[in-house]
Scaffold this active site. Structure first.
Site, PDB file in Angstrom:
ATOM      1  N   GLU A  93       0.834  -1.193   0.000  1.00 43.35           N
ATOM      2  CA  GLU A  93       0.000   0.000   0.000  1.00 43.35           C
ATOM      3  C   GLU A  93       0.870   1.244   0.000  1.00 43.35           C
ATOM      4  O   GLU A  93       2.025   1.233   0.427  1.00 43.35           O
ATOM      5  CB  GLU A  93      -0.946   0.001   1.196  1.00 43.35           C
ATOM      6  CG  GLU A  93      -0.264  -0.142   2.531  1.00 43.35           C
ATOM      7  CD  GLU A  93      -1.282  -0.222   3.668  1.00 43.35           C
ATOM      8  OE1 GLU A  93      -1.958  -1.247   3.771  1.00 43.35           O
ATOM      9  OE2 GLU A  93      -1.383   0.736   4.424  1.00 43.35           O
ATOM     10  N   CYS A 106       3.710   8.613   0.302  1.00 44.90           N
ATOM     11  CA  CYS A 106       4.236   7.771   1.378  1.00 44.90           C
ATOM     12  C   CYS A 106       4.334   6.358   0.802  1.00 44.90           C
ATOM     13  O   CYS A 106       3.318   5.775   0.417  1.00 44.90           O
ATOM     14  CB  CYS A 106       3.286   7.810   2.569  1.00 44.90           C
ATOM     15  SG  CYS A 106       3.781   6.685   3.889  1.00 44.90           S
ATOM     16  N   CYS A 113       6.817  -6.585   7.020  1.00 49.49           N
ATOM     17  CA  CYS A 113       7.910  -6.062   7.827  1.00 49.49           C
ATOM     18  C   CYS A 113       8.352  -7.125   8.818  1.00 49.49           C
ATOM     19  O   CYS A 113       7.550  -7.895   9.309  1.00 49.49           O
ATOM     20  CB  CYS A 113       7.437  -4.809   8.573  1.00 49.49           C
ATOM     21  SG  CYS A 113       8.785  -3.949   9.410  1.00 49.49           S
ATOM     22  N   CYS A 117       7.332  -4.258  15.665  1.00 48.25           N
ATOM     23  CA  CYS A 117       6.935  -3.246  16.659  1.00 48.25           C
ATOM     24  C   CYS A 117       5.506  -3.536  17.121  1.00 48.25           C
ATOM     25  O   CYS A 117       4.628  -3.808  16.311  1.00 48.25           O
ATOM     26  CB  CYS A 117       7.019  -1.835  16.053  1.00 48.25           C
ATOM     27  SG  CYS A 117       8.677  -1.407  15.496  1.00 48.25           S
ATOM     28  N   CYS A 120       2.357  -1.521  15.678  1.00 50.13           N
ATOM     29  CA  CYS A 120       2.278  -1.300  14.234  1.00 50.13           C
ATOM     30  C   CYS A 120       1.527  -2.438  13.527  1.00 50.13           C
ATOM     31  O   CYS A 120       1.751  -3.612  13.818  1.00 50.13           O
ATOM     32  CB  CYS A 120       3.691  -1.171  13.676  1.00 50.13           C
ATOM     33  SG  CYS A 120       3.743  -0.880  11.908  1.00 50.13           S
ATOM     34  N   GLY A 160       7.132  -1.617   5.908  1.00 53.38           N
ATOM     35  CA  GLY A 160       8.512  -2.072   5.728  1.00 53.38           C
ATOM     36  C   GLY A 160       9.538  -1.217   6.432  1.00 53.38           C
ATOM     37  O   GLY A 160       9.266  -0.083   6.821  1.00 53.38           O
ATOM     38  N   GLU A 161      10.718  -1.783   6.608  1.00 50.19           N
ATOM     39  CA  GLU A 161      11.835  -1.076   7.231  1.00 50.19           C
ATOM     40  C   GLU A 161      12.866  -0.788   6.134  1.00 50.19           C
ATOM     41  O   GLU A 161      13.522  -1.717   5.633  1.00 50.19           O
ATOM     42  CB  GLU A 161      12.423  -1.937   8.360  1.00 50.19           C
ATOM     43  CG  GLU A 161      13.787  -1.513   8.866  1.00 50.19           C
ATOM     44  CD  GLU A 161      13.879  -0.033   9.247  1.00 50.19           C
ATOM     45  OE1 GLU A 161      12.962   0.493   9.903  1.00 50.19           O
ATOM     46  OE2 GLU A 161      14.880   0.608   8.872  1.00 50.19           O
ATOM     47  N   SER A 192      12.606   6.804   6.960  1.00 52.32           N
ATOM     48  CA  SER A 192      12.281   6.560   8.365  1.00 52.32           C
ATOM     49  C   SER A 192      12.744   5.171   8.781  1.00 52.32           C
ATOM     50  O   SER A 192      12.451   4.191   8.104  1.00 52.32           O
ATOM     51  CB  SER A 192      10.772   6.696   8.557  1.00 52.32           C
ATOM     52  OG  SER A 192      10.411   6.475   9.896  1.00 52.32           O
ATOM     53  N   SER A 215      12.464   6.389  14.444  1.00 56.77           N
ATOM     54  CA  SER A 215      11.300   6.094  15.277  1.00 56.77           C
ATOM     55  C   SER A 215      11.779   5.788  16.682  1.00 56.77           C
ATOM     56  O   SER A 215      12.449   4.784  16.904  1.00 56.77           O
ATOM     57  CB  SER A 215      10.552   4.898  14.696  1.00 56.77           C
ATOM     58  OG  SER A 215      10.131   5.225  13.391  1.00 56.77           O
ATOM     59  N   LEU A 216      11.471   6.693  17.604  1.00 56.43           N
ATOM     60  CA  LEU A 216      12.013   6.573  18.962  1.00 56.43           C
ATOM     61  C   LEU A 216      10.995   5.940  19.906  1.00 56.43           C
ATOM     62  O   LEU A 216      11.234   4.883  20.464  1.00 56.43           O
ATOM     63  CB  LEU A 216      12.419   7.970  19.438  1.00 56.43           C
ATOM     64  CG  LEU A 216      13.417   8.059  20.557  1.00 56.43           C
ATOM     65  CD1 LEU A 216      14.691   7.311  20.249  1.00 56.43           C
ATOM     66  CD2 LEU A 216      13.742   9.522  20.846  1.00 56.43           C
ATOM     67  N   HIS A 217       9.891   6.611  20.097  1.00 62.93           N
ATOM     68  CA  HIS A 217       8.722   6.117  20.845  1.00 62.93           C
ATOM     69  C   HIS A 217       8.923   5.904  22.339  1.00 62.93           C
ATOM     70  O   HIS A 217       7.944   5.765  23.060  1.00 62.93           O
ATOM     71  CB  HIS A 217       8.155   4.838  20.207  1.00 62.93           C
ATOM     72  CG  HIS A 217       7.810   4.989  18.754  1.00 62.93           C
ATOM     73  ND1 HIS A 217       7.205   6.118  18.259  1.00 62.93           N
ATOM     74  CD2 HIS A 217       7.998   4.173  17.686  1.00 62.93           C
ATOM     75  CE1 HIS A 217       7.029   5.985  16.945  1.00 62.93           C
ATOM     76  NE2 HIS A 217       7.513   4.822  16.579  1.00 62.93           N
ATOM     77  N   ASN A 291      -2.113   5.649  16.087  1.00 59.93           N
ATOM     78  CA  ASN A 291      -3.297   5.113  15.429  1.00 59.93           C
ATOM     79  C   ASN A 291      -3.650   3.806  16.102  1.00 59.93           C
ATOM     80  O   ASN A 291      -2.800   2.934  16.237  1.00 59.93           O
ATOM     81  CB  ASN A 291      -3.003   4.846  13.945  1.00 59.93           C
ATOM     82  CG  ASN A 291      -2.958   6.129  13.178  1.00 59.93           C
ATOM     83  OD1 ASN A 291      -3.956   6.820  13.038  1.00 59.93           O
ATOM     84  ND2 ASN A 291      -1.772   6.482  12.704  1.00 59.93           N
ATOM     85  N   CYS A 334       0.081   3.155   8.199  1.00 56.44           N
ATOM     86  CA  CYS A 334       0.951   2.038   8.536  1.00 56.44           C
ATOM     87  C   CYS A 334       0.418   0.630   8.334  1.00 56.44           C
ATOM     88  O   CYS A 334       0.285  -0.137   9.287  1.00 56.44           O
ATOM     89  CB  CYS A 334       1.368   2.160  10.007  1.00 56.44           C
ATOM     90  SG  CYS A 334       1.686   3.805  10.519  1.00 56.44           S
TER      91      CYS A 334
HETATM   92  N1  SAH Z   1      10.039   0.960   9.529  1.00 62.30           N
HETATM   93  C1  SAH Z   1      10.187   2.376   9.495  1.00 62.30           C
HETATM   94  C2  SAH Z   1       9.207   3.103   8.598  1.00 62.30           C
HETATM   95  C3  SAH Z   1       7.770   2.683   8.574  1.00 62.30           C
HETATM   96  S1  SAH Z   1       6.667   3.174   9.834  1.00 62.30           S
HETATM   97  C4  SAH Z   1      10.163   2.932  10.887  1.00 62.30           C
HETATM   98  O1  SAH Z   1       9.961   2.189  11.828  1.00 62.30           O
HETATM   99  O2  SAH Z   1      10.418   4.111  11.058  1.00 62.30           O
HETATM  100  C5  SAH Z   1       6.508   4.902   9.791  1.00 62.30           C
HETATM  101  C6  SAH Z   1       6.262   5.496  11.192  1.00 62.30           C
HETATM  102  O3  SAH Z   1       4.957   5.147  11.701  1.00 62.30           O
HETATM  103  C7  SAH Z   1       7.251   4.986  12.224  1.00 62.30           C
HETATM  104  O4  SAH Z   1       7.651   6.064  13.032  1.00 62.30           O
HETATM  105  C8  SAH Z   1       6.417   4.014  13.020  1.00 62.30           C
HETATM  106  O5  SAH Z   1       6.956   3.773  14.274  1.00 62.30           O
HETATM  107  C9  SAH Z   1       5.083   4.713  13.045  1.00 62.30           C
HETATM  108  N2  SAH Z   1       3.941   3.884  13.401  1.00 62.30           N
HETATM  109  C10 SAH Z   1       3.755   2.570  13.231  1.00 62.30           C
HETATM  110  N3  SAH Z   1       2.581   2.173  13.725  1.00 62.30           N
HETATM  111  C11 SAH Z   1       1.980   3.280  14.201  1.00 62.30           C
HETATM  112  C12 SAH Z   1       0.737   3.526  14.833  1.00 62.30           C
HETATM  113  N4  SAH Z   1      -0.127   2.537  15.084  1.00 62.30           N
HETATM  114  N5  SAH Z   1       0.462   4.793  15.182  1.00 62.30           N
HETATM  115  C13 SAH Z   1       1.335   5.798  14.954  1.00 62.30           C
HETATM  116  N6  SAH Z   1       2.512   5.625  14.352  1.00 62.30           N
HETATM  117  C14 SAH Z   1       2.846   4.384  14.003  1.00 62.30           C
END
Ligand code: SAH
Length: 352
Positions: A93, A106, A113, A117, A120, A160-161, A192, A215-217, A291, A334
């Site tokens: 997608e 995007c 992937c 995570c 995700c 994907g990463e 990203s 992506s830190l989180h 999300n 995502c």
């Molecule tokens: N694999 C890469 C790029 C794809 S995800 C990465 O991890 O950065 C793009 C962004 O969306 C990342 O920051 C990811 O952590 C975030 N993401 C994934 N699931 C999400 C969700 N449910 N809500 C908000 N952001 C999310």
């Protein structure tokens, strides 16, 4: 796309000329074909070629175009989400977003992937394969042609990463930059990553002035490792050390993505730790209201809390913004649509 045939859209102009040499075409015809391919046209759409030549090309080669399975358009902001068929059973997608400064794509870099995570949707639908450079570029071309718009920005934030498909992603960026092709400036590309440290180091040495998003989180190693298994392999310390080197070497600001999850990573102590870790570095923090994804149990932090978190970061000297959610009514985030399509297909197969 027929994978058994040579995909002409993956070739450089010189390669195309030598592949087509046996057809004995005049040079201008080869240039015409090359131009169409760079625009993402199918053989059928190459209307200034004789019909017999189009048929011959169709019989011998693949044009690499990706078929649109479905498209959803947001009634809120016009964001369009596309579900595409890679021709081998894999589905991906991608999303087209309209901003004040123009259109942004995007794109997905893998069909699925492997990073796992917990918040995700992409990981939950399983891993198919890496995308080729031409397929990633193909996502932009198919959306640009379908919507009839020029796309000037690309973010690698789909499924994907990117750094787990390093060579193809770097080849894609060079391909997308080609002035005779998509002509997207490196500065308008964002990659990203969930934090694959050796990949960041390699990218730093490529000397491509793209924006790096990390992506830190969570600012706490253990908590982050629970949310993002990749952190068990590449610790937060190592990641941030690499990010600092990256900024110093390239002079480029890093964007940190931070999904705000209610009661998990949205407390004052999280904000204070971020200030401690990132203060004084060249960075920007992008707060994303998470999300909600089925099966994760995570809830979006409320707006007041997110704004308070942002204000605390700003007071502590960090530049932070809250990301505007695009296409919320069409599950634009995502991997959610892909997951649904795969689940529906598997459900249908199970019922047969
Ligand atoms: N694999 C890469 C790029 C794809 S995800 C990465 O991890 O950065 C793009 C962004 O969306 C990342 O920051 C990811 O952590 C975030 N993401 C994934 N699931 C999400 C969700 N449910 N809500 C908000 N952001 C999310």
């Amino acid at each position: 796309m027929d994978t058994a045939r040579l995909n002409l859209s993956e070739l450089t102009a010189d390669e195309l000329a030598s592949v087509l040499a046996p057809l004995g075409l005049p040079a201008f015809r080869v240039r015409q074909i090359g131009k169409w391919l760079r625009e993402g046209a199918s053989f059928d759409e190459m209307t200034d070629l004789p019909l017999s030549l189009r048929e011959e090309l169709k019989n011998k080669y693949s044009d690499g175009t990706l078929r649109i399975i479905s498209k959803l358009v947001s009634a809120i902001d016009g964001t369009s989400k596309y579900l595409l068929d890679l021709g081998d059973g894999n589905i991906i997608e991608c999303v087209l977003m309209k901003y004040k400064y123009g259109y942004s794509a995007c794109v997905s870099t893998q069909a699925g992937c492997r990073m796992g995570c917990t918040f995700c949707a992409s990981a939950k639908a399983g891993f198919g394969r890496n995308l080729t450079a031409a397929e990633i570029a193909g996502e932009i071309k198919v959306m640009s042609r379908d919507a009839g718009v020029n796309i000037g920005h690309v973010v690698m934030m789909g499924v994907g990463e990117p750094l787990d498909n390093y060579d193809n992603v770097v080849a894609f960026m060079r391909m997308a930059h080609d002035p005779d092709g998509l002509n997207i400036s490196y500065r308008k590309m964002s990659l990203s990553t969930c934090g694959i440290v050796p990949g960041i180091e390699k990218l730093m040495k490529e000397d491509l002035p793209v924006t790096l998003s990390v992506s830190l989180h969570s600012p706490f190693q253990e908590e982050r490792a629970r949310m993002m298994p990749v952190a068990k392999k590449y610790s937060l310390d190592k990641l941030l050390e690499m990010c600092k080197t990256y900024s110093l070497e390239t002079g480029r600001r890093i964007t940190y993505e931070y999904a705000m999850i209610s009661g998990v990573n949205d407390t004052a102590s999280h904000a204070d730790e971020l200030i401690k870790l990132l203060g004084g570095t060249l960075c920007h923090i992008n707060l994303i209201p998470v999300n909600t994804v089925k099966g994760t149990g995570y809830r979006r932090a409320d707006k007041i809390r997110i704004n308070a978190f942002r204000d605390r970061l700003e007071k502590g000297g960090l530049a932070a913004t809250v990301r505007r959610a695009m296409g919320r009514d069409i599950e634009a985030a995502c991997g959610q649509l892909r997951r649904k399509a795969i689940e529906e297909r598997n459900g249908a197969e199970a019922e047969e």
